[in-house]
Design a protein around this motif. Structure first.
Motif, mmCIF file in Angstrom:
data_model
loop_
_atom_site.group_PDB
_atom_site.id
_atom_site.type_symbol
_atom_site.label_atom_id
_atom_site.label_comp_id
_atom_site.label_asym_id
_atom_site.label_seq_id
_atom_site.Cartn_x
_atom_site.Cartn_y
_atom_site.Cartn_z
ATOM 1 N N ASP A 63 6.382 79.408 3.933
ATOM 2 C CA ASP A 63 7.639 78.764 3.977
ATOM 3 C C ASP A 63 7.898 78.126 2.683
ATOM 4 O O ASP A 63 7.241 77.044 2.361
ATOM 5 C CB ASP A 63 7.653 77.821 5.114
ATOM 6 C CG ASP A 63 8.825 77.033 5.416
ATOM 7 O OD1 ASP A 63 9.696 77.017 4.703
ATOM 8 O OD2 ASP A 63 8.796 76.338 6.211
ATOM 9 N N PRO A 64 8.788 78.528 1.934
ATOM 10 C CA PRO A 64 9.205 77.838 0.579
ATOM 11 C C PRO A 64 9.603 76.322 0.933
ATOM 12 O O PRO A 64 9.312 75.416 -0.030
ATOM 13 C CB PRO A 64 10.450 78.736 0.221
ATOM 14 C CG PRO A 64 10.420 79.964 0.954
ATOM 15 C CD PRO A 64 9.899 79.761 2.108
ATOM 16 N N SER A 65 10.049 76.009 1.838
ATOM 17 C CA SER A 65 10.520 74.730 2.124
ATOM 18 C C SER A 65 9.489 73.741 2.286
ATOM 19 O O SER A 65 9.309 72.457 1.931
ATOM 20 C CB SER A 65 11.592 74.435 3.078
ATOM 21 O OG SER A 65 11.090 74.869 4.405
ATOM 22 N N GLU A 66 8.267 74.331 3.069
ATOM 23 C CA GLU A 66 7.129 73.444 3.153
ATOM 24 C C GLU A 66 6.552 73.528 1.767
ATOM 25 O O GLU A 66 5.790 72.266 1.457
ATOM 26 C CB GLU A 66 6.189 74.222 4.373
ATOM 27 C CG GLU A 66 4.950 73.598 4.457
ATOM 28 C CD GLU A 66 3.962 74.457 5.274
ATOM 29 O OE1 GLU A 66 2.865 73.716 5.605
ATOM 30 O OE2 GLU A 66 4.083 75.428 5.859
ATOM 31 N N SER A 67 6.274 74.293 1.103
ATOM 32 C CA SER A 67 5.777 74.425 -0.500
ATOM 33 C C SER A 67 6.448 73.359 -1.318
ATOM 34 O O SER A 67 5.764 72.667 -1.781
ATOM 35 C CB SER A 67 5.764 75.847 -0.918
ATOM 36 O OG SER A 67 4.909 75.612 -2.011
ATOM 37 N N GLU A 68 7.686 73.397 -1.189
ATOM 38 C CA GLU A 68 8.567 72.244 -2.050
ATOM 39 C C GLU A 68 8.215 71.024 -1.258
ATOM 40 O O GLU A 68 8.196 70.038 -2.428
ATOM 41 C CB GLU A 68 10.056 72.690 -1.955
ATOM 42 C CG GLU A 68 10.477 73.942 -2.716
ATOM 43 C CD GLU A 68 11.835 74.627 -2.460
ATOM 44 O OE1 GLU A 68 12.768 73.835 -2.160
ATOM 45 O OE2 GLU A 68 12.226 75.782 -2.909
ATOM 46 N N ALA A 69 8.186 70.641 -0.300
ATOM 47 C CA ALA A 69 8.168 69.486 0.271
ATOM 48 C C ALA A 69 6.596 68.972 -0.034
ATOM 49 O O ALA A 69 6.538 67.542 -0.328
ATOM 50 C CB ALA A 69 8.222 69.440 1.889
#
Length: 84
Positions: A63-69
């Motif tokens: 999940d790119p949003s999890e990685s960014e967070a």
């Protein structure tokens, strides 16, 4: 961290079989999970550390949003850490 300090390097293979070398910049814990911050010349990624000590492996975060967070939270923690 000074750029002349020795670092550990690992090779990560993506789901298409492409291999890339990354420097291990940091290991950190968040939300009872362990993560590795890895950098290459043109990329920074976060991977989850799974397994028990002595038998650990890295797992990609799909999940790119999890990685960014996770990356953003790590950067905030470093910025607010007391100077040594």
């Amino acid at each position: 961290m000074a750029h002349d300090e020795p670092r550990d390097y690992i090779t990560v293979e993506d789901d298409r079989g492409n291999r890339k070398d990354f420097a291990v910049e940091a290991l950190f814990d968040m939300n009872d999970e362990s993560y590795a911050l890895l950098t290459a010349a043109d990329e920074t990624i976060v991977m989850k550390i799974e397994g028990e000590e002595g038998d650990q492996y890295l797992v990609g975060i799909s999940d790119p949003s999890e990685s960014e967070a996770l990356l953003a939270a790590y950067q905030i923690a470093v910025e607010h850490a007391p100077a040594e």
